[in-house]
Design a protein around this motif. Structure first.
Motif, short mmCIF file in Angstrom:
data_model
loop_
_atom_site.label_atom_id
_atom_site.label_comp_id
_atom_site.label_asym_id
_atom_site.label_seq_id
_atom_site.Cartn_x
_atom_site.Cartn_y
_atom_site.Cartn_z
N UNK A 62 0.87 -1.18 0.00
CA UNK A 62 0.00 0.00 0.00
C UNK A 62 0.89 1.22 0.00
N UNK A 63 0.42 2.30 -0.61
CA UNK A 63 1.15 3.56 -0.49
C UNK A 63 0.15 4.71 -0.55
N UNK A 64 0.34 5.70 0.32
CA UNK A 64 -0.58 6.84 0.35
C UNK A 64 -0.36 7.62 1.63
N UNK A 65 -1.14 8.68 1.84
CA UNK A 65 -0.96 9.44 3.08
C UNK A 65 -1.55 8.62 4.23
N UNK A 66 -1.19 9.01 5.43
CA UNK A 66 -1.67 8.31 6.63
C UNK A 66 -3.19 8.23 6.59
#
Ligand code: ADP
Length: 577
Positions: free
Chosen positions: A553-557
């Protein structure tokens, strides 16, 4: 996988270059030794003449004159031996010093990926055991070989000049000598190589046990580690036994070869005297030469044996230079500070990928936290992003240029890896800092130290920037050592930093202080932080969750918590703790 060992031709070429570089001193050594050896040959020659003269009724005055010449020859030889041997030793020392410097240069340039794959034990054995052995051979062996060879050749020449027929008997031992030595030399190299490799294995096992002592204790691996070491020692013992067996054939064979010439000279000489082809004096002279020549031949063979040991060690030392670079410099220059990973794979061991095609597009100036279970490949990914290892598949580029195409010093100006391992080198604080920027002046150094909040304690040291630190010098606390490392980073000024749990080993108070130093360094740079604690992830612009060698997964908190995936679960469990 071990580091390479130089083959015969490479080793001979290397030795040839080394000797050619010292041609003049080498010729000097040979000439001086020839002089001193010649003086040593006068004695037996005079003795032979004396025997013949007395046989023909010479008077006391003749005897006295001969003895006087003999005394002069002995004194001259004593004086010359000193200079001859000194010149040989100086040559040996010079050559060894050069070898050692070359080796240090090679070792410090070794690609990190190769050293890690080969294991540090192999390199440690080469820098200790092998260097010691080569030292012994080059400092003492090479000079003695020169001295003995010159002495042997001149003695044979003198014997032939005295009486060719009698002198022929000097070679009676040669067949025995040749057979025994060939038998030995053919077996010695592999035997000594095996011995050297077995020591490398032992020192590897010991280093690993000592470095991982806590782990060994915690997991109760003590008996297994001991068993492994015992096995390794067993192998080394067998290797030692084999080389001992080789020597136990060599030495008696040599003794026999030494006695034969003397017996032959006396027997054959007596026959020649009876047929009128030689005088008793000539036989006497050559018999004494036969005795005299045994010592240098014995020493020469001893050193040939030692040289075998030295040569195999030298092959292991020279071989290190054969490690092929893990990257090739190219001309292309990055046109921006954008770091991108495309389909990155990496295998420490062939066929065992720990990264399975990672894509990552770092935004310039962002802070990316990398989280995930231990062993997921976070550190490995960090090393790829910092260009420490060339990926086995895919690329990591900065401004469109693969990181591993950049010269190392330039690469470090783009991306740097910060780990928990920080090393204080022996030298002044200024020298420690200038490792990152050779031309930095005192003001630059002060600015860098101020940036990481370290100037106050450096200024308070006895000699300030010129205080000697490292082993033997002033001791730095782990936090201070880390600040010096951070100040180096400021000097290096890379636009992208990869932090591998940079502060997690320190005690919390020092860690807070250090975190301030660290934030100062991070200011204005792209940062990839491999995080163990989720609160650091929370502060990041984006979070990447690495699992089993992939970015899951990758993205802001907030996005990731909202998505309700793996990160959300981790976050919930962390908060409920
Ligand atoms: P993480 O940082 O997420 O804990 P690592 O990148 O350190 O994970 O490790 C990923 C995998 O690679 C693990 O299975 C680990 O055992 C293996 N590995 C790491 N370093 C080495 C090495 N020097 N040699 C061989 N395998 C290694």
């Amino acid at each position: 996988m071990k580091l390479p060992v130089a083959d015969g031709p490479t080793l001979r070429r290397h030795t040839g270059v080394l000797l050619r570089r010292h041609r003049r001193p080498l010729i000097g050594v040979v000439l001086l030794n020839a002089l001193s050896a010649s003086a040593g040959l006068v004695g037996p020659w005079l003795l032979g003449r004396l025997v013949d003269a007395v046989g023909h009724g010479a008077d006391a005055a003749y005897v006295n004159r001969t003895v006087a010449i003999l005394v002069v020859a002995v004194l001259a030889q004593t004086g010359m031996v000193r200079y001859a041997q000194r010149s040989a030793l100086v040559l040996g020392e010079t050559v060894f010093a050069e070898l050692r410097e070359e080796f240090v240069t090679t070792v410090t340039r070794l690609p990190l990926s190769t050293v890690e794959r080969a294991g540090t034990g192999d390199l440690v054995a080469r820098t200790t055991t092998d260097v010691d052995r080569v030292q012994h051979t080059v400092r003492f062996g090479v000079p003695r070989v020169l001295v003995t060879v010159v002495t042997i050749v001149l003695t044979v020449v003198a014997a032939l000049a005295t009486n060719v027929l009698v002198a022929a008997a000097l070679f009676a031992g040669a067949p025995v000598l040749i057979v025994v030595c060939r038998w030995y030399l053919r077996r010695a190299t592999p035997a000594y190589l095996a011995e050297g490799a077995s020591y490398a294995t032992i020192s590897g096992a010991i280093t690993e046990s000592v470095e991982g002592a806590r782990t060994v204790d915690a997991l109760g691996l003590g008996s297994r580690r001991r068993a492994r070491l015992n096995r390794d020692i067993g192998v080394a013992f067998q290797a030692e036994k084999r080389t001992l067996w080789l020597r136990s054939v060599l030495f008696p064979g040599i003794d026999l070869a030494f006695l034969l010439p003397l017996v032959a000279v006396l027997a054959w000489g007596a026959h020649l005297v009876s047929t009128g082809h030689a005088t008793i004096g000539a036989v006497t002279t050559i018999a004494v030469y036969a005795v005299q020549i045994a010592q240098p031949i014995g020493e020469l063979i001893f050193w040939l044996d030692e040289t075998q040991v030295g040569a195999t060690s030298l092959a292991r030392i020279v071989g290190v230079a054969d490690v092929s670079p893990d990257r090739e410099q190219r001309e292309a220059r990055p046109d921006d500070e954008h770091v991108v990973a495309r389909g990155v794979r990496y295998a420490y061991r062939e066929g065992h990928d720990v990264l399975h095609g990672v894509d990552l597009d770092l935004r310039v100036g962002e802070r990316l936290a990398v989280v995930g279970p231990s062993g997921a490949g976070k550190s490995t990914l960090g090393r790829m992003l910092a260009g420490v290892h060339p990926p086995t598949g895919g690329t990591v580029t900065v401004g469109g240029v693969p990181l591993v195409d950049l010269p190392l010093d330039e690469l470090r100006g783009h991306v740097a890896l910060v780990t928990q391992e920080h090393h204080v080198f022996v030298g002044t604080i200024a020298e420690n800092l200038r490792l990152a920027a050779v031309n930095a002046d005192e003001e630059d150094l002060e600015r860098a130290l101020r940036a990481v909040d370290a100037w106050d304690w450096v200024e308070a040291m006895p000699d300030g920037l010129d205080t000697v630190v490292g082993s033997g010098g002033a001791a730095l606390t782990p936090a201070q050592a880390q600040q010096v490392a951070l100040a180096r980073l400021v000097l290096l000024d890379p636009h992208t930093l990869v932090l591998d749990e940079a502060t997690s080993l320190l005690d919390p108070r020092a860690a807070r202080h250090l975190e301030r130093s660290l934030s100062a360094v991070l200011e204005g740079r792209t940062v990839v932080a491999i995080a163990h604690r989720l609160h650091t992830a929370h502060d990041a612009d984006r979070v990447a969750v690495v699992d089993s060698g992939r970015i899951a997964e990758i993205g802001s908190h907030d996005e990731l918590v909202g998505a309700g995936g793996e990160y959300a679960a981790l976050w919930r469990s962390w908060q409920s703790d």
